[in-house]
Scaffold this active site. Sequence first.
Site, PDB file in Angstrom:
ATOM      1  N   GLY A  14      74.179  13.727  -2.346  1.00  0.00           N
ATOM      2  CA  GLY A  14      74.244  15.172  -2.538  1.00  0.00           C
ATOM      3  C   GLY A  14      72.966  15.843  -2.071  1.00  0.00           C
ATOM      4  O   GLY A  14      72.577  16.907  -2.566  1.00  0.00           O
ATOM      5  N   GLY A  15      72.327  15.238  -1.093  1.00  0.00           N
ATOM      6  CA  GLY A  15      70.971  15.637  -0.700  1.00  0.00           C
ATOM      7  C   GLY A  15      70.859  16.949   0.041  1.00  0.00           C
ATOM      8  O   GLY A  15      69.754  17.466   0.200  1.00  0.00           O
ATOM      9  N   ALA A  16      71.989  17.501   0.506  1.00  0.00           N
ATOM     10  CA  ALA A  16      71.944  18.796   1.195  1.00  0.00           C
ATOM     11  C   ALA A  16      72.208  19.952   0.246  1.00  0.00           C
ATOM     12  O   ALA A  16      72.316  21.101   0.679  1.00  0.00           O
ATOM     13  CB  ALA A  16      72.955  18.820   2.345  1.00  0.00           C
ATOM     14  N   ALA A  42      74.887  13.635  -6.128  1.00  0.00           N
ATOM     15  CA  ALA A  42      76.243  13.980  -5.677  1.00  0.00           C
ATOM     16  C   ALA A  42      77.184  14.143  -6.865  1.00  0.00           C
ATOM     17  O   ALA A  42      77.355  13.224  -7.664  1.00  0.00           O
ATOM     18  CB  ALA A  42      76.761  12.893  -4.737  1.00  0.00           C
ATOM     19  N   TYR A  95      84.160  18.284 -16.488  1.00  0.00           N
ATOM     20  CA  TYR A  95      82.893  18.067 -15.784  1.00  0.00           C
ATOM     21  C   TYR A  95      81.895  17.332 -16.677  1.00  0.00           C
ATOM     22  O   TYR A  95      81.324  16.306 -16.298  1.00  0.00           O
ATOM     23  CB  TYR A  95      82.314  19.407 -15.328  1.00  0.00           C
ATOM     24  CG  TYR A  95      80.860  19.350 -14.941  1.00  0.00           C
ATOM     25  CD1 TYR A  95      80.429  18.502 -13.929  1.00  0.00           C
ATOM     26  CD2 TYR A  95      79.911  20.131 -15.606  1.00  0.00           C
ATOM     27  CE1 TYR A  95      79.087  18.437 -13.572  1.00  0.00           C
ATOM     28  CE2 TYR A  95      78.573  20.077 -15.255  1.00  0.00           C
ATOM     29  CZ  TYR A  95      78.161  19.229 -14.243  1.00  0.00           C
ATOM     30  OH  TYR A  95      76.836  19.167 -13.895  1.00  0.00           O
ATOM     31  N   ASN A 134      70.405  25.154 -17.137  1.00  0.00           N
ATOM     32  CA  ASN A 134      70.899  26.026 -16.059  1.00  0.00           C
ATOM     33  C   ASN A 134      69.809  26.260 -15.018  1.00  0.00           C
ATOM     34  O   ASN A 134      68.847  26.997 -15.268  1.00  0.00           O
ATOM     35  CB  ASN A 134      71.363  27.366 -16.636  1.00  0.00           C
ATOM     36  CG  ASN A 134      72.678  27.242 -17.380  1.00  0.00           C
ATOM     37  OD1 ASN A 134      72.791  26.473 -18.335  1.00  0.00           O
ATOM     38  ND2 ASN A 134      73.674  27.991 -16.950  1.00  0.00           N
TER      39      ASN A 134
END
Length: 359
Positions: free
Chosen positions: A14-16, A87, A188, A217
């Site tokens: 999820g690096g982008a 990610a 989630y 948050n």
Amino acid sequence: MKTPYVARSCIITGGAGFIGCAISGELARQFDCVIALDNLHPQIHPNRVRPAELHENVELVIADVTQEKTWDCLLREIKPQVIVHLAAETGTGQSLMEGTRHASVNVVGTTRMLDALVRNEALPERIILISTRAVYGEGAWKSKVTGEVSYPGQRSRAQLERGEWDFPGMIRLPFTALTTEPHPTSIYGATKLAQEHILRAWALAFGVELPILRLQNVYGPGQSLSNPYTGIVSLFARVAREGKSIPIYEDGNIIRDFVFIDDVANAVSNVTCHGAPSKIAYDIGSGIATSILQLGEIIGRIYGAPAPHVSGAFRNGDVRYASCDIARSRDELGWMPNWSIEEGLGALCHWIDGQLQVD
């Protein structure tokens, strides 16, 4: 005789994304090779192009963490010392309608990674799991009369329709991983808690370090302005920027802990490079409980917009209170948030203005 230098590498899944880009510069300085693995999902990346915020020395691999071939191809080329596991599908409300997608990415994506690490003999020294305050759900509340602590759980739709926002006779308590039991109230949150359990079992079996950071948050420059399921802060900013009054749900006293992206990046980068002394998760937030009404008032003042208005509307599955105690993270990680919410919101609104002017 000189010890030969061994190149050190790091994979950011999820690096982008928002946080991945924020930590990319520091990790590019600390490691010889950094790879950002990301599928550039159109909900976050509508144009599906490399984010400008991703450090130039980080290699972007566009692929899906849920696919076996993704990991086999990647691990044939690199044996990472460290993995930052970001990610995830993150929409709390969206997860109630797209549970399969959230379970696939958050749970199966994690097990695909772990299976591949074993299969390719590529065990890292350390995996950092970026978890979430959503694992706590509504958290612990204390009786005003007896002082007894209990877990009232998710508020029912009937309760919300009656305008019963709080739990009568009870005081909310800040989250802390040491004592607050996780009771997620969203799919989630449940999938992120499953991630924690899966990774703990695997890491213990294979002798891999596993720091876990539960984020509150997170907001700041670089966050998605196109994703309708995340980012109440940017949503409020866009409403106020148009000169409109910000609508505030319930009675305005929904509580959140807003932590600035630079403070989160410092915590993640520190643990990535140096590890953590405990196997118990760490809470990463500002440590300050802020109501949604207070948030709207600050953003409204920045733009000179009309005062926010309390609408009485509600969203199913929303928790009433979410804030954390950061004392342990401060003491054990040597980390402290530096940005006040006023400073952080000012920086975010300035960045949003620039983005929308370009558009």
